[in-house]
Scaffold this active site. Structure first.
Site, PDB file in Angstrom:
ATOM      1  N   GLU A  75     -19.714 -62.268  33.146  1.00 14.66           N
ATOM      2  CA  GLU A  75     -19.417 -61.965  34.551  1.00 14.66           C
ATOM      3  C   GLU A  75     -19.469 -62.970  35.474  1.00 14.66           C
ATOM      4  O   GLU A  75     -20.702 -63.838  35.495  1.00 14.66           O
ATOM      5  CB  GLU A  75     -20.526 -60.657  34.905  1.00 14.66           C
ATOM      6  CG  GLU A  75     -20.017 -60.070  36.395  1.00 14.66           C
ATOM      7  CD  GLU A  75     -21.367 -59.443  36.543  1.00 14.66           C
ATOM      8  OE1 GLU A  75     -21.091 -58.563  37.502  1.00 14.66           O
ATOM      9  OE2 GLU A  75     -22.643 -59.134  36.042  1.00 14.66           O
ATOM     10  N   LYS A 170     -15.402 -52.877  38.408  1.00 16.88           N
ATOM     11  CA  LYS A 170     -16.767 -52.475  38.401  1.00 16.88           C
ATOM     12  C   LYS A 170     -17.176 -51.431  38.875  1.00 16.88           C
ATOM     13  O   LYS A 170     -16.889 -51.173  40.225  1.00 16.88           O
ATOM     14  CB  LYS A 170     -17.790 -53.724  38.653  1.00 16.88           C
ATOM     15  CG  LYS A 170     -19.295 -53.384  38.447  1.00 16.88           C
ATOM     16  CD  LYS A 170     -19.927 -54.625  38.747  1.00 16.88           C
ATOM     17  CE  LYS A 170     -21.627 -54.573  38.234  1.00 16.88           C
ATOM     18  NZ  LYS A 170     -22.238 -55.828  38.404  1.00 16.88           N
ATOM     19  N   CYS A 202     -22.104 -55.468  33.251  1.00 14.70           N
ATOM     20  CA  CYS A 202     -23.409 -55.584  33.606  1.00 14.70           C
ATOM     21  C   CYS A 202     -24.000 -54.201  34.034  1.00 14.70           C
ATOM     22  O   CYS A 202     -24.498 -53.497  33.199  1.00 14.70           O
ATOM     23  CB  CYS A 202     -23.454 -56.657  34.545  1.00 14.70           C
ATOM     24  SG  CYS A 202     -25.057 -57.272  35.010  1.00 14.70           S
TER      25      CYS A 202
END
Length: 554
Positions: A75, A170, A202
């Site tokens: 990321e 995300k 994440c």
């Protein structure tokens, strides 16, 4: 004419060869994956993408990457908001390398990475800052930035021809200056080696959306770009990755940003209940390196395929002072120092301790076969037992989880403020060793609940599944699950954490023992006797009536 015929024959043979190769890959019981630990460039945010792109391309074309079917990059290590790119929707079937070779629509790095996937015939997963016109989503009535663009934290997947076949934005932003989509996305993509991958980014791993939705769809393999900020004692990077992959019994391909001075590192490939295939926590200046492994596929019945060739685990670095690690707010736990529960040190050097610790609706039962170490003195680190029932929150972060945790964790001093810190292993040793550890707890059921074993050693790697036993059991006549974590051999002397992590996500539709029947029924929790008591009473009454009628007629 002859030359054209010869060229046609060669082309046919090439196509047949490629088809045979793809068929063989689809039939194999493993695929070869590469996960990249990558240190991003620092400096002018308008220019860093050039150095990052050069590093990406070097890795993709490297000898180490040659055998891979799929490569995952971390990321936020490619570009910045200032150089955000448009990304084509997968249904458009666009290949930037061919359809925008001059980078008139898409950023140069997106085009060149599309070409790299095409040249090397690999699936490539990248993460970038994406821009999209607010006007492209008229259904989203939220305020738009003055620029007219939404900025997303986005995964992009190229297939072997360089086409964009998947895009995921995300959902759970970690204090980022980015936008969330109007509706959360749940995204998966298929490959020619007969594996379907889900993907998330994440902080998403801590939440129900999209992870549980993908699991409920039967997805067993996941790509996971991350820039994780490790936190003691329960959420360092590889620790969390292995715990999640093990609990869900899935393949997790995790690629970590490599900036230890910011607290970011952690890359690995994990094969469900079998544990780590390869993992790395970098504690120095960071690195740019690909870690490659053969990953066993899950069969049609979701059973793991036979193991592939034995892979030697990488040597583990000792944790150094260069890695910045955050600390959980352990002051919110109900906790007790181990020394407070044991006899005076002058009399007894080992023994068995059984202790229950409750906080809210969770009661943690600890069983410790302990020993005082001969080298122990006042400078050594020790342990606390802890229980927590509540929201796990962080400053400046909007999203939170409801968790119920039972944990044994290391402390560098006697106060709770000295827990969740890295001991100085050159100056401190563990004051206790453990021949065995067991934690048991009953967790009330919920519409969304993930129970995970959670362990950590002082080298910042977790215990492997061979080192512990983990069991979950539904309790009869009770809306609860009994969880048990126990060691299979004595604990290493550098143990930092041994815990059960219970993630209730948004805590929606959790059974409440003290809640009303109506509230619990709305969430699908029937009364505990489920009418059995009434049926039993009715049965007794009918038996009495039958006996009475027989007596009267006789």
């Amino acid at each position: 004419m002859y030359r054209l015929l010869l060229k046609s024959v060669k082309l046919q043979l090439l196509c047949i060869g490629l088809l045979a190769q793809l068929t063989q890959q689809a039939e194999q019981n493993f695929y070869t994956a590469g996960v990249v630990e990558f240190r991003q460039a620092e400096g002018n945010e308008l220019l860093v993408w050039q150095e990052n792109l050069a590093g990406y391309l070097e890795i993709i074309h490297s000898t180490n990457a040659s055998a891979t079917d799929i490569i995952i990059f971390p990321e936020a290590t490619l570009n910045t908001i200032e150089t955000a790119s448009f990304v084509p929707a997968p249904e458009q079937q666009i290949t930037p390398c061919l359809d925008d070779a001059q980078s008139l629509v898409y950023a140069e790095f997106l085009v060149k990475l599309s070409c790299a996937a095409r040249e090397t015939r690999k699936y490539i997963v990248i993460n970038l800052s994406e821009q999209q016109l607010c006007s492209d989503t008229p259904e989203d009535t939220r305020p738009c930035a003055s620029t007219g663009y939404n900025i997303f934290n986005t995964n992009v997947v190229f297939d072997r021809q360089g086409a964009v076949i998947s895009r995921y934005r995300k959902v759970h932003l970690y204090g980022e200056m980015r936008n969330s989509t109007f509706k959360p996305e749940t995204v998966a993509f298929d490959t020619d080696f007969n594996v379907t991958f889900g993907h998330f980014i994440c902080f998403d791993i801590m939440f129900e959306q999209p992870t549980l939705q993908l699991l409920q769809q039967g997805v067993k393999d996941f790509v996971y770009p991350s820039m994780w900020f490790s936190q003691l004692p329960l959420l360092t990077s590889v620790q969390a990755q292995l715990s999640w992959a093990y609990a869900n019994d899935v393949n997790l391909l995790a690629a970590g940003a490599s900036m230890p001075k910011w607290g970011s590192t952690g890359t690995g490939i994990f094969h469900g209940r079998q544990g780590t295939i390869v993992s790395k926590m970098v504690t120095d200046a960071g690195e740019r390196r690909i870690y490659v492994a053969q990953v066993p596929k899950y069969g049609p019945d979701n059973a793991s395929q036979p193991p592939v060739d034995e892979l030697e685990l990488l040597p583990r670095d000792s944790a150094s002072g260069l890695l910045l690690i955050k600390r959980d707010e352990l002051e919110n736990y109900k906790s007790v120092r181990l020394e407070q529960l044991l006899p005076p040190s002058s009399g007894v050097s080992s023994g068995l301790l059984q202790h229950q610790l409750c906080h809210g609706f969770i009661c943690c039962n600890f069983k410790l076969h302990w020993r005082r170490r001969q080298a122990a003195d006042e400078t050594n680190f020790s342990y606390r037992l802890g229980a927590f029932d509540g929201w796990r929150e962080e400053q400046h972060i909007d999203d939170a989880n409801y968790v119920r945790n039972c944990a044994i964790f290391a402390c560098t001093g006697t106060s709770i403020e000295q827990c969740g810190l890295m001991p100085d292993l050159e100056q401190q040793q563990a004051a206790f060793s453990f021949d065995n550890l067991t934690i048991e707890a009953n967790y009330v059921k919920s519409s969304a609940l993930l129970l995970m074993p959670n362990t950590l050693l002082a080298d910042l790697y977790p215990l492997e599944p061979a080192d512990f036993d983990w069991s979950l059991r539904e309790l009869n006549n009770s809306h609860a699950i009994a969880a048990r974590l126990t060691l299979t051999s004595p604990a290493p002397h550098n143990l930092l954490t041994f815990a059960i992590y219970g993630n209730y996500f948004d805590d929606v539709c959790t059974y409440h023992p003290n809640g009303t029947t109506e509230q619990n029924l709305q969430c699908g929790f029937k009364p505990l006797d489920d009418g059995a008591t009434q049926l039993q009473a009715l049965g007794v009454a009918l038996s009495l009536l039958l006996a009475l009628s027989l007596t009267l007629f006789n």
